[in-house]
Scaffold this active site. Structure first.
Site, PDB file in Angstrom:
ATOM      1  N   GLU A 194       0.559  -1.082   0.504  1.00 43.04           N
ATOM      2  CA  GLU A 194       0.148  -0.161   0.222  1.00 43.04           C
ATOM      3  C   GLU A 194       0.725   1.129   0.506  1.00 43.04           C
ATOM      4  O   GLU A 194       1.610   1.395   0.539  1.00 43.04           O
ATOM      5  CB  GLU A 194      -0.880  -0.098   1.084  1.00 43.04           C
ATOM      6  CG  GLU A 194      -1.908  -0.527   0.936  1.00 43.04           C
ATOM      7  CD  GLU A 194      -2.255  -2.197   1.817  1.00 43.04           C
ATOM      8  OE1 GLU A 194      -2.987  -2.771   2.047  1.00 43.04           O
ATOM      9  OE2 GLU A 194      -1.096  -2.283   2.962  1.00 43.04           O
ATOM     10  N   THR A 195       0.667   2.333  -0.462  1.00 42.71           N
ATOM     11  CA  THR A 195       0.577   3.870  -0.588  1.00 42.71           C
ATOM     12  C   THR A 195       0.073   4.682  -0.608  1.00 42.71           C
ATOM     13  O   THR A 195      -1.322   3.737  -0.359  1.00 42.71           O
ATOM     14  CB  THR A 195       1.147   4.304  -2.037  1.00 42.71           C
ATOM     15  OG1 THR A 195       2.447   3.014  -2.708  1.00 42.71           O
ATOM     16  CG2 THR A 195       1.840   5.298  -1.896  1.00 42.71           C
TER      17      THR A 195
END
Length: 299
Positions: free
Chosen positions: A46-47
């Site tokens: 994830e970002t």
């Protein structure tokens, strides 16, 4: 347009352990398609993108992207983003207190900041949704997906079941730590076992009696493009919610959950659940984070 970013390893105090996360600032005005491209470029599970809040009572709007899609909620992105924000001391011109409030698709997520000597050393989220328990999953399907014999999946306390505190996971208890070690995701089985394919992610766990660990866990989601995840706060949060429903009376449980060990990225998640006669009333997941990289993105 220049964006700044920091990467952190979450649920660890040692670089190159835990679960990596990129936290991006300055993306106001960028379309969703560009945010997705940036997340794909980092290629982490994830970002996050930290944006001004829609409600000034909150700290920020946080958008979470995997390499394929935007997520309504996830655990390590909240824990890691709160650490990065906490280290900055202020956000959007406002100083930070002991709790930050992140606006997300799943709702407002409170994250507390634990300090020592004025510095943020750990962060703990409270899940945005109450624990919900859904369909049970056949033992044979779970075992096939994990490359294990059916007897390795124990049903003494609960059958494999879908649980969620904002993001659903199949939760399956295994017989012991050795079964956890032996588990190997069989991607083809995740796709062709109907009940598993409908969800796509399995958190398997075993209770252990070790000096600093209560539970060993692994999370597999190959059809979500995650062969194995080193630390999954949303899944461990769902597990804590499930454990709370198995307890009579009113009280609280705290569990130290080790994940990512078999991947060479050991993580330690601090889980807690308040329960009242078989109902989980609040779920919390926390841990430490450590800085790895800082930089800019030219857009």
């Amino acid at each position: 347009m220049t964006l700044s970013f920091e990467t952190v390893d979450v649920f660890t105090d040692t670089r190159f352990g835990g679960n990596p996360l990129a936290v991006v600032f300055g993306a106001e005005g960028l379309p969703t398609e560009r945010l997705q491209q940036i997340a794909r470029e980092f290629n982490y599970s994830e970002t996050t993108f930290v944006l001004p809040p829609e409600d000034p009572a909150n700290t920020a709007r946080v958008r979470i992207f995997s390499t394929k899609r935007e997520m309504p909620f996830a655990g390590h992105p909240n824990v890691g983003t709160a650490a990065v924000v906490g280290w900055r001391g202020e956000l959007f011109g406002r100083p930070l207190g002991d709790t930050v409030l992140f606006e997300e698709i799943a709702g407002v997520v409170p994250v507390t900041l634990e300090r020592a000597g004025g510095a943020v050393i750990a962060t703990t989220l409270t899940a945005p949704a109450a624990f919900s328990r859904h369909a049970e999953i056949p033992v044979a399907q779970v075992a096939a997906c994990l490359g294990l014999e059916e007897t390795a999946v124990t049903v003494a306390r609960h059958a494999p079941v879908i649980g969620s505190v904002g993001l659903p996971f199949i939760l399956a208890e295994l017989s012991d730590a050795e079964a956890i070690r032996r588990a190997q995701p069989v991607a083809a089985r995740f796709a062709d076992q109907p009940a598993v394919a409908a969800n796509g992610a399995i958190l398997c766990y075993a209770r252990v009696a070790e000096p600093e660990i209560d539970i060993r866990a692994r999370m597999f989601a190959p059809i979500r493009n995650v062969a194995e995840d080193p630390a999954t706060g949303s899944a461990c949060g769902a597990l804590m919610g499930l454990l709370g429903t198995l307890e009579a009376g009113q009280g609280a449980q705290r569990k130290r959950i080790a994940q990512g060990v078999e991947m060479g990225r050991p993580s330690l998640l601090q889980g807690a659940v308040d329960h009242d006669d078989g109902i989980s009333t609040a779920v919390r997941i926390g841990g430490r984070s450590v800085r790895v990289l800082r930089g800019t993105i030219e857009d």
